[in-house]
Design a protein around this motif. Sequence first.
Motif, PDB file in Angstrom:
ATOM      1  N   GLN A  40       7.038  12.974  -1.092  1.00  0.00           N
ATOM      2  CA  GLN A  40       7.503  11.885  -0.243  1.00  0.00           C
ATOM      3  C   GLN A  40       6.417  10.858  -0.334  1.00  0.00           C
ATOM      4  O   GLN A  40       5.154  11.143  -0.289  1.00  0.00           O
ATOM      5  N   TYR A  41       6.623   9.649  -0.402  1.00  0.00           N
ATOM      6  CA  TYR A  41       5.606   8.405  -0.112  1.00  0.00           C
ATOM      7  C   TYR A  41       6.000   7.524   1.043  1.00  0.00           C
ATOM      8  O   TYR A  41       7.273   7.271   1.278  1.00  0.00           O
ATOM      9  N   VAL A  42       5.247   6.775   1.730  1.00  0.00           N
ATOM     10  CA  VAL A  42       5.346   5.610   2.242  1.00  0.00           C
ATOM     11  C   VAL A  42       4.772   4.444   1.706  1.00  0.00           C
ATOM     12  O   VAL A  42       3.919   4.524   1.111  1.00  0.00           O
ATOM     13  N   ALA A  43       5.287   3.349   1.708  1.00  0.00           N
ATOM     14  CA  ALA A  43       4.893   1.968   1.406  1.00  0.00           C
ATOM     15  C   ALA A  43       4.671   0.957   2.461  1.00  0.00           C
ATOM     16  O   ALA A  43       5.959   0.870   3.195  1.00  0.00           O
ATOM     17  N   VAL A  44       3.999   0.446   2.618  1.00  0.00           N
ATOM     18  CA  VAL A  44       3.543  -0.435   3.821  1.00  0.00           C
ATOM     19  C   VAL A  44       2.945  -1.896   3.220  1.00  0.00           C
ATOM     20  O   VAL A  44       1.905  -1.753   2.344  1.00  0.00           O
ATOM     21  N   GLU A  45       3.404  -2.834   3.682  1.00  0.00           N
ATOM     22  CA  GLU A  45       2.803  -4.158   3.560  1.00  0.00           C
ATOM     23  C   GLU A  45       1.556  -4.619   4.331  1.00  0.00           C
ATOM     24  O   GLU A  45       1.877  -4.515   5.425  1.00  0.00           O
ATOM     25  N   LEU A  46       0.364  -4.642   3.864  1.00  0.00           N
ATOM     26  CA  LEU A  46      -0.854  -4.881   4.401  1.00  0.00           C
ATOM     27  C   LEU A  46      -1.288  -6.116   4.011  1.00  0.00           C
ATOM     28  O   LEU A  46      -1.359  -6.480   2.617  1.00  0.00           O
ATOM     29  N   SER A  47      -1.674  -6.800   4.985  1.00  0.00           N
ATOM     30  CA  SER A  47      -2.033  -8.306   4.644  1.00  0.00           C
ATOM     31  C   SER A  47      -3.159  -8.834   5.547  1.00  0.00           C
ATOM     32  O   SER A  47      -3.418  -8.303   6.637  1.00  0.00           O
ATOM     33  N   ALA A  48      -3.798  -9.752   5.173  1.00  0.00           N
ATOM     34  CA  ALA A  48      -4.773 -10.437   6.050  1.00  0.00           C
ATOM     35  C   ALA A  48      -4.029 -11.302   7.253  1.00  0.00           C
ATOM     36  O   ALA A  48      -4.800 -11.165   8.268  1.00  0.00           O
ATOM     37  N   GLU A  49      -2.972 -11.469   7.256  1.00  0.00           N
ATOM     38  CA  GLU A  49      -2.174 -12.133   7.884  1.00  0.00           C
ATOM     39  C   GLU A  49      -1.715 -10.935   9.215  1.00  0.00           C
ATOM     40  O   GLU A  49      -1.741 -11.449  10.243  1.00  0.00           O
ATOM     41  N   ASN A  50      -1.082  -9.967   8.532  1.00  0.00           N
ATOM     42  CA  ASN A  50      -0.522  -9.021   9.716  1.00  0.00           C
ATOM     43  C   ASN A  50      -1.794  -8.070   9.996  1.00  0.00           C
ATOM     44  O   ASN A  50      -1.675  -7.398  11.150  1.00  0.00           O
ATOM     45  N   LYS A  51      -2.961  -8.188   9.575  1.00  0.00           N
ATOM     46  CA  LYS A  51      -4.207  -7.138   9.790  1.00  0.00           C
ATOM     47  C   LYS A  51      -3.685  -5.701  10.180  1.00  0.00           C
ATOM     48  O   LYS A  51      -4.567  -5.066  10.941  1.00  0.00           O
ATOM     49  N   GLN A  52      -2.512  -5.195   9.620  1.00  0.00           N
ATOM     50  CA  GLN A  52      -2.538  -3.766   9.859  1.00  0.00           C
ATOM     51  C   GLN A  52      -3.398  -3.175   8.910  1.00  0.00           C
ATOM     52  O   GLN A  52      -3.867  -3.558   7.823  1.00  0.00           O
ATOM     53  N   PRO A  87       8.692   7.951 -13.032  1.00  0.00           N
ATOM     54  CA  PRO A  87       9.987   7.761 -12.833  1.00  0.00           C
ATOM     55  C   PRO A  87      10.574   8.832 -11.621  1.00  0.00           C
ATOM     56  O   PRO A  87      11.687   8.526 -10.859  1.00  0.00           O
ATOM     57  N   GLU A  88       9.818   9.925 -11.821  1.00  0.00           N
ATOM     58  CA  GLU A  88      10.386  11.056 -10.654  1.00  0.00           C
ATOM     59  C   GLU A  88      10.183  10.275  -9.230  1.00  0.00           C
ATOM     60  O   GLU A  88      10.789  10.411  -8.458  1.00  0.00           O
ATOM     61  N   LEU A  89       8.992   9.532  -8.787  1.00  0.00           N
ATOM     62  CA  LEU A  89       8.598   8.806  -7.625  1.00  0.00           C
ATOM     63  C   LEU A  89       9.576   7.617  -7.565  1.00  0.00           C
ATOM     64  O   LEU A  89       9.885   7.286  -6.307  1.00  0.00           O
ATOM     65  N   ALA A  90       9.388   6.969  -8.683  1.00  0.00           N
ATOM     66  CA  ALA A  90      10.438   5.585  -8.613  1.00  0.00           C
ATOM     67  C   ALA A  90      10.031   4.691  -7.695  1.00  0.00           C
ATOM     68  O   ALA A  90      10.826   4.192  -6.953  1.00  0.00           O
ATOM     69  N   ILE A  91       8.683   4.283  -7.554  1.00  0.00           N
ATOM     70  CA  ILE A  91       8.058   3.343  -6.606  1.00  0.00           C
ATOM     71  C   ILE A  91       8.547   2.107  -6.935  1.00  0.00           C
ATOM     72  O   ILE A  91       8.275   1.687  -8.076  1.00  0.00           O
ATOM     73  N   ASP A  92       9.106   1.241  -5.914  1.00  0.00           N
ATOM     74  CA  ASP A  92       9.024   0.027  -6.088  1.00  0.00           C
ATOM     75  C   ASP A  92       7.780  -0.833  -5.669  1.00  0.00           C
ATOM     76  O   ASP A  92       7.866  -1.108  -4.461  1.00  0.00           O
ATOM     77  N   ASP A 106       0.722  -1.287   0.127  1.00  0.00           N
ATOM     78  CA  ASP A 106       0.042  -0.096   0.071  1.00  0.00           C
ATOM     79  C   ASP A 106       0.899   1.267  -0.030  1.00  0.00           C
ATOM     80  O   ASP A 106       1.785   1.350   0.844  1.00  0.00           O
ATOM     81  N   VAL A 107       0.517   2.172  -0.793  1.00  0.00           N
ATOM     82  CA  VAL A 107       1.531   3.379  -1.133  1.00  0.00           C
ATOM     83  C   VAL A 107       0.675   4.638  -0.943  1.00  0.00           C
ATOM     84  O   VAL A 107      -0.495   4.615  -1.556  1.00  0.00           O
ATOM     85  N   ALA A 108       1.182   5.543   0.014  1.00  0.00           N
ATOM     86  CA  ALA A 108       0.647   6.755  -0.035  1.00  0.00           C
ATOM     87  C   ALA A 108       1.580   7.927  -0.342  1.00  0.00           C
ATOM     88  O   ALA A 108       2.719   7.939   0.023  1.00  0.00           O
TER      89      ALA A 108
END
Length: 184
Positions: A97-109, A151-156, A83-85
């Motif tokens: 600037q951005y944040v990228a966070v792994e959200l899953s059914a398992e981690n419930k974040q 390319p300016e943000l270059a999000i992986d 998930d990216v904001a």
Amino acid sequence: MTYTETKLKGCFILEPTVFEDERGYFFESFNETKLAAILGYTPHFVQDNQSKSQFGVVRGLHMQGGEHAQAKFVRVVEGKVLDVAVDVRSGSPTFGQYVAVELSAENKQQMYIPRGFLHGFSVLSEHAVFFYKCDNNYHKESEDGINPLDPELAIDWQIPAEQMILSQKDQEAQSFEELRLKLI
């Protein structure tokens, strides 16, 4: 519930308290009073959305502008996403600037994304069911966004380029620079 504010002011990662036993688990996925205590104000959610996508799908980066801007409270019901904001609040010290966070059914974040942010996600599991609350209704004329591969943000997005699945709308979306010029 525990929470952490990301490097982007007002954008929070929340982790509910999960109660597990031999029957399964229970957790409170939303509590207005607790969320208001974290945010310092009470959001008023008016719309719930849910999508199901397969591995490799990248959705975003989207937002609504002006009086129709939306804050979002997001989580994954099945599977796993990145998930990216992206902060596009005029005058913000973290603009672009951005944040990228792994959200899953398992981690419930979960993640709370305030108004003034682009939002998107990529599906990292075979499929994912993504659920989110919005504090403003959908308004087509206020839609905005950028190409998620800008390319300016270059999000992986953590998806090999040859396996990415983007909508035509997202492929043809404007660049981050074009959005920046509109917002300034």
